[in-house]
Design an enzyme around this catalytic site. Structure first.
Site, PDB file in Angstrom:
ATOM      1  N   CYS A   1      39.068  47.243  55.275  1.00  0.00           N
ATOM      2  CA  CYS A   1      39.854  48.373  54.767  1.00  0.00           C
ATOM      3  C   CYS A   1      41.191  48.361  55.504  1.00  0.00           C
ATOM      4  O   CYS A   1      41.221  48.598  56.712  1.00  0.00           O
ATOM      5  CB  CYS A   1      39.117  49.700  54.998  1.00  0.00           C
TER       6      CYS A   1
ATOM      7  N   ASN B   1      44.212  50.216  55.000  1.00  0.00           N
ATOM      8  CA  ASN B   1      44.756  51.516  55.427  1.00  0.00           C
ATOM      9  C   ASN B   1      43.902  52.079  56.561  1.00  0.00           C
ATOM     10  O   ASN B   1      44.418  52.672  57.512  1.00  0.00           O
ATOM     11  CB  ASN B   1      44.779  52.509  54.253  1.00  0.00           C
TER      12      ASN B   1
ATOM     13  N   HIS C   1      39.407  41.259  45.347  1.00  0.00           N
ATOM     14  CA  HIS C   1      40.458  41.908  44.560  1.00  0.00           C
ATOM     15  C   HIS C   1      40.743  41.114  43.292  1.00  0.00           C
ATOM     16  O   HIS C   1      40.758  39.875  43.330  1.00  0.00           O
ATOM     17  CB  HIS C   1      41.740  42.032  45.377  1.00  0.00           C
TER      18      HIS C   1
ATOM     19  N   ASN D   1      37.744  45.241  43.590  1.00  0.00           N
ATOM     20  CA  ASN D   1      38.821  46.240  43.553  1.00  0.00           C
ATOM     21  C   ASN D   1      39.827  45.787  42.499  1.00  0.00           C
ATOM     22  O   ASN D   1      40.242  44.610  42.520  1.00  0.00           O
ATOM     23  CB  ASN D   1      39.501  46.320  44.928  1.00  0.00           C
TER      24      ASN D   1
ATOM     25  N   GLU E   1      39.574  51.329  43.169  1.00  0.00           N
ATOM     26  CA  GLU E   1      38.827  50.676  44.248  1.00  0.00           C
ATOM     27  C   GLU E   1      37.326  50.566  43.967  1.00  0.00           C
ATOM     28  O   GLU E   1      36.714  51.489  43.410  1.00  0.00           O
ATOM     29  CB  GLU E   1      39.001  51.448  45.566  1.00  0.00           C
ATOM     30  N   ARG E   2      36.755  49.453  44.372  1.00  0.00           N
ATOM     31  CA  ARG E   2      35.297  49.288  44.368  1.00  0.00           C
ATOM     32  C   ARG E   2      34.681  50.418  45.198  1.00  0.00           C
ATOM     33  O   ARG E   2      35.117  50.672  46.316  1.00  0.00           O
ATOM     34  CB  ARG E   2      34.943  47.943  44.982  1.00  0.00           C
TER      35      ARG E   2
ATOM     36  N   CYS F   1      46.004  51.514  48.613  1.00  0.00           N
ATOM     37  CA  CYS F   1      44.945  50.581  49.022  1.00  0.00           C
ATOM     38  C   CYS F   1      45.609  49.484  49.845  1.00  0.00           C
ATOM     39  O   CYS F   1      46.453  48.738  49.325  1.00  0.00           O
ATOM     40  CB  CYS F   1      44.250  49.985  47.795  1.00  0.00           C
TER      41      CYS F   1
ATOM     42  N   THR G   1      44.307  46.691  51.559  1.00  0.00           N
ATOM     43  CA  THR G   1      43.934  45.311  51.210  1.00  0.00           C
ATOM     44  C   THR G   1      44.365  44.987  49.787  1.00  0.00           C
ATOM     45  O   THR G   1      44.734  43.850  49.492  1.00  0.00           O
ATOM     46  CB  THR G   1      42.404  45.101  51.339  1.00  0.00           C
ATOM     47  N   GLY G   2      44.379  46.027  48.915  1.00  0.00           N
ATOM     48  CA  GLY G   2      44.859  45.813  47.543  1.00  0.00           C
ATOM     49  C   GLY G   2      46.340  45.471  47.525  1.00  0.00           C
ATOM     50  O   GLY G   2      46.795  44.635  46.728  1.00  0.00           O
TER      51      GLY G   2
HETATM   52  N1  API Z   1      37.157  49.938  48.326  1.00  0.00           N
HETATM   53  C1  API Z   1      37.331  48.766  49.191  1.00  0.00           C
HETATM   54  C2  API Z   1      37.267  49.175  50.679  1.00  0.00           C
HETATM   55  C3  API Z   1      38.461  50.028  51.104  1.00  0.00           C
HETATM   56  C4  API Z   1      39.763  49.308  50.912  1.00  0.00           C
HETATM   57  C5  API Z   1      41.019  50.163  50.902  1.00  0.00           C
HETATM   58  N2  API Z   1      40.870  51.566  51.090  1.00  0.00           N
HETATM   59  C6  API Z   1      42.086  49.582  51.831  1.00  0.00           C
HETATM   60  O1  API Z   1      42.940  50.326  52.348  1.00  0.00           O
HETATM   61  O2  API Z   1      42.084  48.326  52.006  1.00  0.00           O
HETATM   62  C7  API Z   1      36.214  47.738  48.883  1.00  0.00           C
HETATM   63  O3  API Z   1      35.147  48.154  48.431  1.00  0.00           O
HETATM   64  O4  API Z   1      36.448  46.549  49.120  1.00  0.00           O
END
Ligand code: API
Length: 284
Positions: free
Chosen positions: A75, A77, A169, A200, A218-219, A227, A229-230
């Site tokens: 994650c 953020n 992603h 995601n 998001e997943r 997001c 990582t997004g």
């Molecule tokens: N929903 C994401 C995890 C949180 C990622 C997101 N909140 C960030 O800031 O990277 C997943 O299942 O891979």
């Protein structure tokens, strides 16, 4: 059990952060879900758990639970909130730390001006690493990237880049994020059978070669206001497609992030804010 927590956000992606070094935790998926529930609990996109690391040269361990209760690999953020939390709580006196996650070690750094930069590690770019099942599909090469067709039934077909930042992603380019069908196609992409661990879903609008607007379904959490990582995955895909140049400003609905990446095999650097909103205690 009575649980102390801190509510935080990074560009509107919000978290419940828990110190599991000074508290004994023994919670299961149902309790993570309740903690993250916006009516029956505190409410958050993700729960972040701070643990001591047993690894030499690594300061902390970082566990991440989506608001559906599932534990995930990364994650972005949250990693900024993590370093702000451990520094402000006096769990470290270092502004630059190394943190073990399910998908490897990341290195957040708390800058003197309060901004935070995180070495998120290198992206994984082979479909099998995402993981994405590309068998029987004809990919479309664009620059160094490959676009894959995703059949969405009545919602037609979309072309996506697939990237892992430790978590999976699927990124597509759209003309206008404000009118993109995020609510309609986000869940279809998240649960698409070609993503065995779900995914995601990123929707990226190109503003110029150093600026995008981005929405992410998001997943395990639905659409979030940002997001991390997004944002990394979208910029990596855009650079590989020859559409973007590092560094790239990412305008999310909840705020601004900045991504830098020097190319394959190199780490992605994520910069942005992390804010403490309130402290609390809950019986869970
Ligand atoms: N929903 C994401 C995890 C949180 C990622 C997101 N909140 C960030 O800031 O990277 C997943 O299942 O891979």
């Amino acid at each position: 059990m009575k649980l102390k927590f801190t509510k935080m956000h990074g560009a509107g992606n919000d978290f419940v952060v828990i110190d599991a070094i000074n508290q004994q935790l023994d919670l299961g998926p149902e309790q993570w879900r309740r903690l993250a529930d916006r009516r029956f609990g505190v409410g958050a996109d993700q729960i972040l758990v701070v643990e001591k690391s047993g690894e030499p040269g690594v300061d902390f361990r970082y566990r991440i639970f989506n608001n559906d209760g599932g534990e995930v690999e990364q994650c972005g953020n949250g990693s900024r909130a993590f370093v702000r939390f451990v520094f402000d709580k006096g769990l470290t006196r270092e502004r630059s730390i190394r943190v073990q996650t399910m998908s490897g070690v990341i290195a957040p750094r708390l800058e003197a001006d309060g901004n935070i930069t995180v070495d998120m590690g290198a992206p994984r770019l082979e479909p099998a690493e995402v993981p994405f099942d590309s068998s029987g599909l004809a990919g479309q090469a664009q620059g160094r990237d490959t676009l894959w067709p995703l059949a969405l039934g009545a919602d037609g077909e979309v072309m996506v880049s697939v990237v892992s930042m430790g978590n999976p992603h699927a990124v597509q380019v759209v003309g206008d994020v404000d009118t993109a069908p995020v609510a309609e196609t986000g869940p279809l992409i998240e649960h698409h059978p070609r993503f065995p661990k779900r995914v995601n879903a990123g929707y990226m609008q190109l503003v110029d070669r150093h600026h995008i607007r981005l929405r992410v379904f998001e997943r395990g959490a639905g659409e979030t206001l940002a997001c991390g990582t997004g944002s990394c995955a979208a910029v990596v895909a855009g650079i590989r497609r020859g559409l973007l140049e590092s560094p790239v400003r990412v305008s999310a609905r909840g705020g601004e992030l900045s991504i830098a990446w020097a190319g394959e095999g190199e780490p992605v650097y994520l910069s942005g804010p992390a804010v403490t909103v309130f402290e609390g205690e809950i019986e869970i």
